[in-house]
Design a protein around this motif. Sequence first.
Motif, PDB file in Angstrom:
ATOM      1  N   LEU A   1      14.772   2.213   4.474  1.00 60.95           N
ATOM      2  CA  LEU A   1      15.530   0.987   4.739  1.00 60.95           C
ATOM      3  C   LEU A   1      14.970  -0.200   3.960  1.00 60.95           C
ATOM      4  CD1 LEU A   1      16.093   1.357   8.602  1.00 60.95           C
ATOM      5  CD2 LEU A   1      17.746   1.750   6.775  1.00 60.95           C
ATOM      6  N   TRP A   2      13.629  -0.287   3.834  1.00 54.40           N
ATOM      7  CA  TRP A   2      13.020  -1.401   3.108  1.00 54.40           C
ATOM      8  C   TRP A   2      13.388  -1.351   1.632  1.00 54.40           C
ATOM      9  CZ3 TRP A   2       9.167  -1.569  -0.706  1.00 54.40           C
ATOM     10  CH2 TRP A   2       8.672  -2.837  -0.982  1.00 54.40           C
ATOM     11  N   LEU A   3      13.404  -0.172   1.032  1.00 53.99           N
ATOM     12  CA  LEU A   3      13.768  -0.034  -0.372  1.00 53.99           C
ATOM     13  C   LEU A   3      15.231  -0.401  -0.603  1.00 53.99           C
ATOM     14  CD1 LEU A   3      11.894   3.269  -1.315  1.00 53.99           C
ATOM     15  CD2 LEU A   3      11.300   0.935  -1.980  1.00 53.99           C
ATOM     16  N   ILE A   4      16.097   0.000   0.340  1.00 52.58           N
ATOM     17  CA  ILE A   4      17.519  -0.324   0.185  1.00 52.58           C
ATOM     18  C   ILE A   4      17.728  -1.829   0.231  1.00 52.58           C
ATOM     19  CG2 ILE A   4      19.766  -0.098   1.293  1.00 52.58           C
ATOM     20  CD1 ILE A   4      18.963   2.709   2.142  1.00 52.58           C
ATOM     21  N   ARG A   5      17.083  -2.519   1.163  1.00 44.05           N
ATOM     22  CA  ARG A   5      17.226  -3.988   1.233  1.00 44.05           C
ATOM     23  C   ARG A   5      16.623  -4.657   0.000  1.00 44.05           C
ATOM     24  NH1 ARG A   5      15.748  -5.460   7.550  1.00 44.05           N
ATOM     25  NH2 ARG A   5      17.519  -4.354   8.505  1.00 44.05           N
ATOM     26  N   ARG A   6      15.539  -4.131  -0.520  1.00 45.17           N
ATOM     27  CA  ARG A   6      14.916  -4.714  -1.715  1.00 45.17           C
ATOM     28  C   ARG A   6      15.837  -4.606  -2.920  1.00 45.17           C
ATOM     29  NH1 ARG A   6       9.561  -5.550  -3.198  1.00 45.17           N
ATOM     30  NH2 ARG A   6       9.588  -6.831  -5.103  1.00 45.17           N
ATOM     31  N   LEU A   7      16.494  -3.476  -3.050  1.00 48.15           N
ATOM     32  CA  LEU A   7      17.409  -3.308  -4.169  1.00 48.15           C
ATOM     33  C   LEU A   7      18.621  -4.223  -4.047  1.00 48.15           C
ATOM     34  CD1 LEU A   7      17.266   0.581  -4.614  1.00 48.15           C
ATOM     35  CD2 LEU A   7      16.195  -1.163  -6.055  1.00 48.15           C
ATOM     36  N   ARG A   8      19.070  -4.446  -2.817  1.00 45.31           N
ATOM     37  CA  ARG A   8      20.223  -5.335  -2.639  1.00 45.31           C
ATOM     38  C   ARG A   8      19.876  -6.796  -2.939  1.00 45.31           C
ATOM     39  NH1 ARG A   8      23.062  -3.175   2.948  1.00 45.31           N
ATOM     40  NH2 ARG A   8      23.896  -1.209   2.079  1.00 45.31           N
ATOM     41  N   ARG A   9      18.672  -7.249  -2.670  1.00 46.21           N
ATOM     42  CA  ARG A   9      18.293  -8.634  -2.899  1.00 46.21           C
ATOM     43  C   ARG A   9      17.979  -8.944  -4.360  1.00 46.21           C
ATOM     44  NH1 ARG A   9      14.087  -9.741   2.134  1.00 46.21           N
ATOM     45  NH2 ARG A   9      15.662  -9.579   3.821  1.00 46.21           N
ATOM     46  N   THR A  10      17.670  -7.981  -5.191  1.00 45.69           N
ATOM     47  CA  THR A  10      17.349  -8.220  -6.608  1.00 45.69           C
ATOM     48  C   THR A  10      18.613  -8.642  -7.345  1.00 45.69           C
ATOM     49  OG1 THR A  10      15.617  -6.554  -6.480  1.00 45.69           O
ATOM     50  CG2 THR A  10      16.381  -7.193  -8.683  1.00 45.69           C
ATOM     51  N   PRO A  11      18.694  -9.939  -7.966  1.00 48.83           N
ATOM     52  CA  PRO A  11      19.932 -10.392  -8.647  1.00 48.83           C
ATOM     53  C   PRO A  11      20.102  -9.696  -9.984  1.00 48.83           C
ATOM     54  CG  PRO A  11      18.223 -12.039  -8.881  1.00 48.83           C
ATOM     55  CD  PRO A  11      17.646 -10.971  -8.004  1.00 48.83           C
ATOM     56  N   ALA A  12      21.351  -9.478 -10.362  1.00 46.87           N
ATOM     57  CA  ALA A  12      21.651  -8.888 -11.670  1.00 46.87           C
ATOM     58  C   ALA A  12      21.522  -9.959 -12.764  1.00 46.87           C
ATOM     59  CB  ALA A  12      23.065  -8.311 -11.671  1.00 46.87           C
ATOM     60  N   HIS A  13      21.097  -9.628 -14.005  1.00 45.67           N
ATOM     61  CA  HIS A  13      20.936 -10.577 -15.114  1.00 45.67           C
ATOM     62  C   HIS A  13      22.306 -10.995 -15.624  1.00 45.67           C
ATOM     63  CE1 HIS A  13      16.637  -9.944 -15.272  1.00 45.67           C
ATOM     64  NE2 HIS A  13      16.855  -8.624 -15.179  1.00 45.67           N
ATOM     65  N   PRO A  14      22.657 -12.336 -15.525  1.00 45.91           N
ATOM     66  CA  PRO A  14      24.001 -12.763 -15.993  1.00 45.91           C
ATOM     67  C   PRO A  14      24.066 -12.791 -17.513  1.00 45.91           C
ATOM     68  CG  PRO A  14      22.745 -14.649 -15.251  1.00 45.91           C
ATOM     69  CD  PRO A  14      21.881 -13.442 -14.986  1.00 45.91           C
ATOM     70  N   ALA A  15      25.274 -12.629 -18.018  1.00 48.58           N
ATOM     71  CA  ALA A  15      25.492 -12.674 -19.480  1.00 48.58           C
ATOM     72  C   ALA A  15      25.373 -14.114 -19.979  1.00 48.58           C
ATOM     73  CB  ALA A  15      26.862 -12.102 -19.818  1.00 48.58           C
ATOM     74  N   PRO A  16      24.746 -14.377 -21.175  1.00 45.21           N
ATOM     75  CA  PRO A  16      24.610 -15.746 -21.699  1.00 45.21           C
ATOM     76  C   PRO A  16      25.969 -16.376 -22.001  1.00 45.21           C
ATOM     77  CG  PRO A  16      24.025 -14.132 -23.365  1.00 45.21           C
ATOM     78  CD  PRO A  16      24.211 -13.361 -22.115  1.00 45.21           C
ATOM     79  N   GLN A  17      26.179 -17.644 -21.597  1.00 41.38           N
ATOM     80  CA  GLN A  17      27.437 -18.364 -21.823  1.00 41.38           C
ATOM     81  C   GLN A  17      27.324 -19.232 -23.098  1.00 41.38           C
ATOM     82  OE1 GLN A  17      28.342 -20.598 -18.344  1.00 41.38           O
ATOM     83  NE2 GLN A  17      28.579 -18.750 -17.019  1.00 41.38           N
ATOM     84  N   VAL A  18      28.271 -19.154 -23.978  1.00 44.25           N
ATOM     85  CA  VAL A  18      28.310 -19.898 -25.257  1.00 44.25           C
ATOM     86  C   VAL A  18      29.231 -21.096 -25.096  1.00 44.25           C
ATOM     87  CG1 VAL A  18      28.806 -19.785 -27.721  1.00 44.25           C
ATOM     88  CG2 VAL A  18      27.854 -17.794 -26.532  1.00 44.25           C
ATOM     89  N   ALA A  19      28.723 -22.288 -25.381  1.00 42.54           N
ATOM     90  CA  ALA A  19      29.557 -23.509 -25.252  1.00 42.54           C
ATOM     91  C   ALA A  19      30.587 -23.556 -26.372  1.00 42.54           C
ATOM     92  CB  ALA A  19      28.667 -24.739 -25.306  1.00 42.54           C
ATOM     93  N   PRO A  20      31.798 -23.962 -26.053  1.00 41.55           N
ATOM     94  CA  PRO A  20      32.838 -24.020 -27.096  1.00 41.55           C
ATOM     95  C   PRO A  20      32.489 -25.103 -28.138  1.00 41.55           C
ATOM     96  CG  PRO A  20      33.622 -24.979 -25.066  1.00 41.55           C
ATOM     97  CD  PRO A  20      32.280 -24.403 -24.773  1.00 41.55           C
ATOM     98  N   ALA A  21      32.856 -24.830 -29.396  1.00 39.16           N
ATOM     99  CA  ALA A  21      32.578 -25.782 -30.492  1.00 39.16           C
ATOM    100  C   ALA A  21      33.509 -26.997 -30.404  1.00 39.16           C
ATOM    101  CB  ALA A  21      32.763 -25.094 -31.849  1.00 39.16           C
ATOM    102  N   THR A  22      33.009 -28.203 -30.658  1.00 47.42           N
ATOM    103  CA  THR A  22      33.785 -29.458 -30.618  1.00 47.42           C
ATOM    104  C   THR A  22      33.734 -30.138 -31.985  1.00 47.42           C
ATOM    105  OG1 THR A  22      31.832 -30.633 -29.865  1.00 47.42           O
ATOM    106  CG2 THR A  22      33.288 -29.790 -28.156  1.00 47.42           C
ATOM    107  N   TYR A  23      34.834 -30.716 -32.412  1.00 50.93           N
ATOM    108  CA  TYR A  23      34.960 -31.389 -33.705  1.00 50.93           C
ATOM    109  C   TYR A  23      35.371 -32.824 -33.445  1.00 50.93           C
ATOM    110  CZ  TYR A  23      35.069 -26.615 -35.419  1.00 50.93           C
ATOM    111  OH  TYR A  23      34.772 -25.333 -35.677  1.00 50.93           O
TER     112      TYR A  23
END
Length: 322
Positions: free
Chosen positions: A284-306
């Motif tokens: 049970l402790w291992l299952i809760r530990r795995l659920r609390r670990t956040p997934a690595h989000p994908a890097p967000q690229v800012a749109p180009a402005t002119y």
Amino acid sequence: MRARHTWPAALAVAAALALTGCSADSSDDQAATSSAGGAPAAEKAAEPGTADRGGPAAADTAAKAPNLQVDQRSIIYTGSITLRVKDVNQDAARVLAIASGAGGFVGSDKRSSGDTTDAAEATIELRVPADKFQSVVDQIAGLGEEEQRSVNTQDVTEEVLDLGARIASQQARVDSGRRLLAQAKNLEDLVMLESELAKREADLASLQAKQKRLADLTALSTITVVLLDPGAPGAPAGDDEPTFLSGLAAGWDALVASLRVLLTIVGALLPWLIALGLPLLLTLWLIRRLRRTPAHPAPQVAPATYGPPAPPVSAPPASPKE
């Protein structure tokens, strides 16, 4: 003159002979009549109704009837006696001597030696002949202070008679099966008869075992002797009125007994809890530990402005109320 005197003498002799013959015939007729009447008399004596008249047939019938008098009945005696004695071991040896002197033996012997907390006690089971039962109980009662005595009887006469009749009938069935088995002519009949004979012999052996058990119980009575040390607890002398202290003591004893039972149950379950609970908790402790670990989000690229950024849009002024 000689002829005249001869005729009367001849007539007298003839008359005497005639009378003798008649008497012989009558005696023969009486003998024949008595012999002829002897058979009906014997037949009448053999009838069941004539047994009540005290003849020989009545004696034979009375001899075949079962004797159900008190001294001929099958009775199982069991008894128990509790004594408070000065020395448990010495008096236990005396009990064994009394049983041996009566022709009995010891079925079981359980003793506990006294120490600082417990008092000495002995429980002895005796098997003695049924006719010596009462005398042995009285002799044992004289060894100490009697606190309790119990005697029980069970009449098994009808069961013994019924069992004897069933054994005789079953023995006849076994003998008949053996005769038929000896006359078997083919294999099929032989197998069938052997199976039936084995079943009948098993039933006969079961009935004979029951008969032997009943014979043992009726021939030897059972006496349970309990010997108590002077310091051993016994039955209360009288019915004392309940008080606060007696109720408190009873409640404390009940609490201690309940705690002992609870601790016994916990001690029995603890190894199972350790063996099964620890792996379950780790999983049970291992299952809760795995659920609390956040997934690595994908890097967000800012749109180009002119060009310069657009000025912020301001909200229009509110119109005054009329």
